[in-house]
Scaffold this motif. Structure first.
Motif, PDB file in Angstrom:
ATOM      1  N   ILE A 194      16.628  -0.654  -5.845  1.00 39.14           N
ATOM      2  CA  ILE A 194      16.434  -0.058  -4.520  1.00 39.14           C
ATOM      3  C   ILE A 194      14.947   0.109  -4.227  1.00 39.14           C
ATOM      4  O   ILE A 194      14.481  -0.191  -3.125  1.00 39.14           O
ATOM      5  CB  ILE A 194      17.181   1.298  -4.412  1.00 39.14           C
ATOM      6  CG1 ILE A 194      18.696   1.074  -4.441  1.00 39.14           C
ATOM      7  CG2 ILE A 194      16.790   2.040  -3.137  1.00 39.14           C
ATOM      8  CD1 ILE A 194      19.528   2.333  -4.555  1.00 39.14           C
ATOM      9  N   LYS A 195      14.185   0.564  -5.197  1.00 41.03           N
ATOM     10  CA  LYS A 195      12.738   0.729  -5.013  1.00 41.03           C
ATOM     11  C   LYS A 195      12.055  -0.598  -4.708  1.00 41.03           C
ATOM     12  O   LYS A 195      11.179  -0.670  -3.841  1.00 41.03           O
ATOM     13  CB  LYS A 195      12.108   1.368  -6.250  1.00 41.03           C
ATOM     14  CG  LYS A 195      12.413   2.834  -6.398  1.00 41.03           C
ATOM     15  CD  LYS A 195      11.726   3.398  -7.630  1.00 41.03           C
ATOM     16  CE  LYS A 195      12.029   4.869  -7.803  1.00 41.03           C
ATOM     17  NZ  LYS A 195      11.399   5.433  -9.011  1.00 41.03           N
TER      18      LYS A 195
ATOM     19  N   VAL B  86      13.476  -3.304  -3.388  1.00 43.18           N
ATOM     20  CA  VAL B  86      13.909  -3.743  -2.059  1.00 43.18           C
ATOM     21  C   VAL B  86      13.126  -2.995  -0.987  1.00 43.18           C
ATOM     22  O   VAL B  86      12.692  -3.592   0.002  1.00 43.18           O
ATOM     23  CB  VAL B  86      15.436  -3.556  -1.886  1.00 43.18           C
ATOM     24  CG1 VAL B  86      15.859  -3.762  -0.442  1.00 43.18           C
ATOM     25  CG2 VAL B  86      16.186  -4.509  -2.798  1.00 43.18           C
ATOM     26  N   ARG B  87      12.924  -1.717  -1.183  1.00 41.39           N
ATOM     27  CA  ARG B  87      12.118  -0.926  -0.232  1.00 41.39           C
ATOM     28  C   ARG B  87      10.696  -1.445  -0.169  1.00 41.39           C
ATOM     29  O   ARG B  87      10.075  -1.470   0.902  1.00 41.39           O
ATOM     30  CB  ARG B  87      12.078   0.547  -0.670  1.00 41.39           C
ATOM     31  CG  ARG B  87      13.308   1.310  -0.312  1.00 41.39           C
ATOM     32  CD  ARG B  87      13.128   2.775  -0.573  1.00 41.39           C
ATOM     33  NE  ARG B  87      12.142   3.340   0.349  1.00 41.39           N
ATOM     34  CZ  ARG B  87      11.493   4.481   0.151  1.00 41.39           C
ATOM     35  NH1 ARG B  87      11.724   5.177  -0.943  1.00 41.39           N
ATOM     36  NH2 ARG B  87      10.641   4.921   1.030  1.00 41.39           N
ATOM     37  N   ALA B  88      10.159  -1.873  -1.302  1.00 42.54           N
ATOM     38  CA  ALA B  88       8.758  -2.294  -1.371  1.00 42.54           C
ATOM     39  C   ALA B  88       8.497  -3.536  -0.514  1.00 42.54           C
ATOM     40  O   ALA B  88       7.480  -3.612   0.180  1.00 42.54           O
ATOM     41  CB  ALA B  88       8.358  -2.559  -2.818  1.00 42.54           C
ATOM     42  N   PHE B  89       9.387  -4.505  -0.536  1.00 40.14           N
ATOM     43  CA  PHE B  89       9.099  -5.730   0.207  1.00 40.14           C
ATOM     44  C   PHE B  89       9.806  -5.833   1.548  1.00 40.14           C
ATOM     45  O   PHE B  89       9.558  -6.766   2.300  1.00 40.14           O
ATOM     46  CB  PHE B  89       9.365  -6.985  -0.641  1.00 40.14           C
ATOM     47  CG  PHE B  89      10.788  -7.185  -1.051  1.00 40.14           C
ATOM     48  CD1 PHE B  89      11.716  -7.740  -0.189  1.00 40.14           C
ATOM     49  CD2 PHE B  89      11.206  -6.842  -2.323  1.00 40.14           C
ATOM     50  CE1 PHE B  89      13.017  -7.937  -0.581  1.00 40.14           C
ATOM     51  CE2 PHE B  89      12.505  -7.040  -2.725  1.00 40.14           C
ATOM     52  CZ  PHE B  89      13.423  -7.589  -1.846  1.00 40.14           C
ATOM     53  N   THR B  90      10.668  -4.854   1.900  1.00 47.59           N
ATOM     54  CA  THR B  90      11.314  -4.885   3.210  1.00 47.59           C
ATOM     55  C   THR B  90      10.815  -3.797   4.144  1.00 47.59           C
ATOM     56  O   THR B  90      11.131  -3.826   5.325  1.00 47.59           O
ATOM     57  CB  THR B  90      12.844  -4.735   3.076  1.00 47.59           C
ATOM     58  OG1 THR B  90      13.140  -3.498   2.439  1.00 47.59           O
ATOM     59  CG2 THR B  90      13.455  -5.903   2.345  1.00 47.59           C
ATOM     60  N   ASP B  91      10.065  -2.841   3.651  1.00 48.01           N
ATOM     61  CA  ASP B  91       9.580  -1.708   4.458  1.00 48.01           C
ATOM     62  C   ASP B  91      10.731  -0.921   5.090  1.00 48.01           C
ATOM     63  O   ASP B  91      10.614  -0.422   6.203  1.00 48.01           O
ATOM     64  CB  ASP B  91       8.607  -2.190   5.549  1.00 48.01           C
ATOM     65  CG  ASP B  91       7.366  -2.809   4.958  1.00 48.01           C
ATOM     66  OD1 ASP B  91       6.956  -2.387   3.863  1.00 48.01           O
ATOM     67  OD2 ASP B  91       6.804  -3.726   5.587  1.00 48.01           O
TER      68      ASP B  91
ATOM     69  N   LEU C  59      14.790   4.726   2.411  1.00 46.83           N
ATOM     70  CA  LEU C  59      15.609   4.851   1.212  1.00 46.83           C
ATOM     71  C   LEU C  59      17.081   4.607   1.509  1.00 46.83           C
ATOM     72  O   LEU C  59      17.768   3.875   0.792  1.00 46.83           O
ATOM     73  CB  LEU C  59      15.417   6.242   0.581  1.00 46.83           C
ATOM     74  CG  LEU C  59      16.197   6.513  -0.697  1.00 46.83           C
ATOM     75  CD1 LEU C  59      15.784   5.535  -1.779  1.00 46.83           C
ATOM     76  CD2 LEU C  59      15.981   7.943  -1.161  1.00 46.83           C
ATOM     77  N   LYS C  60      17.582   5.187   2.592  1.00 45.55           N
ATOM     78  CA  LYS C  60      18.994   5.056   2.945  1.00 45.55           C
ATOM     79  C   LYS C  60      19.353   3.605   3.256  1.00 45.55           C
ATOM     80  O   LYS C  60      20.368   3.090   2.770  1.00 45.55           O
ATOM     81  CB  LYS C  60      19.304   5.946   4.151  1.00 45.55           C
ATOM     82  CG  LYS C  60      20.746   5.923   4.562  1.00 45.55           C
ATOM     83  CD  LYS C  60      20.987   6.826   5.753  1.00 45.55           C
ATOM     84  CE  LYS C  60      22.434   6.739   6.200  1.00 45.55           C
ATOM     85  NZ  LYS C  60      22.675   7.513   7.404  1.00 45.55           N
ATOM     86  N   GLU C  61      18.518   2.925   4.055  1.00 43.09           N
ATOM     87  CA  GLU C  61      18.797   1.526   4.428  1.00 43.09           C
ATOM     88  C   GLU C  61      18.730   0.605   3.211  1.00 43.09           C
ATOM     89  O   GLU C  61      19.552  -0.292   3.038  1.00 43.09           O
ATOM     90  CB  GLU C  61      17.819   1.042   5.502  1.00 43.09           C
ATOM     91  CG  GLU C  61      17.982   1.716   6.842  1.00 43.09           C
ATOM     92  CD  GLU C  61      17.200   3.013   6.947  1.00 43.09           C
ATOM     93  OE1 GLU C  61      16.427   3.343   6.021  1.00 43.09           O
ATOM     94  OE2 GLU C  61      17.365   3.706   7.973  1.00 43.09           O
ATOM     95  N   ALA C  62      17.746   0.814   2.367  1.00 46.71           N
ATOM     96  CA  ALA C  62      17.609  -0.011   1.163  1.00 46.71           C
ATOM     97  C   ALA C  62      18.803   0.191   0.238  1.00 46.71           C
ATOM     98  O   ALA C  62      19.324  -0.773  -0.342  1.00 46.71           O
ATOM     99  CB  ALA C  62      16.312   0.320   0.438  1.00 46.71           C
ATOM    100  N   LYS C  63      19.265   1.445   0.105  1.00 49.54           N
ATOM    101  CA  LYS C  63      20.429   1.735  -0.741  1.00 49.54           C
ATOM    102  C   LYS C  63      21.670   1.045  -0.193  1.00 49.54           C
ATOM    103  O   LYS C  63      22.452   0.465  -0.954  1.00 49.54           O
ATOM    104  CB  LYS C  63      20.651   3.247  -0.808  1.00 49.54           C
ATOM    105  CG  LYS C  63      21.818   3.637  -1.684  1.00 49.54           C
ATOM    106  CD  LYS C  63      21.989   5.139  -1.716  1.00 49.54           C
ATOM    107  CE  LYS C  63      23.178   5.486  -2.579  1.00 49.54           C
ATOM    108  NZ  LYS C  63      24.180   6.253  -1.904  1.00 49.54           N
TER     109      LYS C  63
END
Length: 169
Positions: A118-119, A121-126, A129-133
Motif C-alpha cells: 500500500i505504501k 502504491v501511494r508513493a507512485f500514484t499520489d 491511504l484509503k484509495e491506495a488500500k
C-alpha cells in the motif's frame, strides 16, 4: 458490398477500352492492345470469383504492394512482401510496432506485506491511504497506466521487493 454499388473510375479505363474496341473491330495491331484488354478482363473475372474473405485479403495485399495505408497515403513498404497473397506475406508486411506505453498490473501480494505494498502504491500514484488500500485489495488490478518502459520496470521492481507479484502489460 453488392457489385451494383461498386464505382469504376471511367476516365482511366476509357482510353484502354476504346483502343481495345478499335483494334478488335479493325483487326489491326491485335497483339498489343487486345492482349492487354484480355488480361484485364481475365483479372476482373478472377476478382469477381473471389469470396468476401478472399477479396478482403486481396485488397489488403494490393494496398501493401502499392505502399498505401488505410486512407490512401503512401507509406514505406518492405522491399520483399512475399508471394501472391500468402498469409505469411501479409503478416510480415504488417508487423506490430514495438510497444512504448505499458500498464503496471498488481497480480497478488503476500498478506504480511500488504502495508508495504500500500505504501509503495501511494508513493507512485499520489493517492491517499484509503484509495491506495482499496486498489491493493482489488488485486489483480492495474495500478498505473500508460507509463514508459523504464518507469514501469522501476515500479515493478519496487513492488516485487516488498512482496508483490507484478505484470507489465
Amino acid at each position: 458490398m453488392p457489385l451494383a454499388n461498386i464505382k469504376i473510375p471511367s476516365r482511366s479505363l476509357l482510353p484502354l477500352l476504346s483502343a481495345a474496341r478499335r483494334y478488335s473491330l479493325s483487326g489491326a495491331g491485335s497483339s498489343g492492345a487486345e492482349n492487354r484488354a484480355e488480361k484485364l478482363n481475365r483479372i476482373a473475372d478472377e476478382l469477381l470469383d473471389l469470396n468476401k474473405i478472399e477479396r478482403q485479403d486481396y485488397s489488403i495485399l494490393f494496398r501493401l504492394k502499392l505502399g498505401l495505408d488505410r486512407w490512401g497515403a503512401v507509406t514505406d513498404v518492405p522491399p520483399a512482401v512475399g508471394g501472391a497473397g500468402s498469409p505469411d506475406s501479409v503478416a510480415a508486411a504488417t508487423e506490430v510496432k514495438e510497444k512504448t506505453a505499458f500498464d503496471v498490473k498488481l497480480e497478488k501480494f503476500d498478506a504480511a506485506a500488504k502495508i508495504k505494498v500500500i505504501k509503495e502504491v501511494r508513493a507512485f500514484t499520489d493517492l491517499g491511504l484509503k484509495e491506495a488500500k482499496e486498489i491493493v485489495e482489488k488485486a489483480p488490478v492495474v495500478v498505473k497506466k500508460g507509463v514508459t518502459k523504464e518507469e514501469a520496470e522501476a515500479i515493478a521492481a519496487k513492488l516485487k521487493e516488498v512482496g508483490a507479484t507484478v505484470v507489465l502489460e
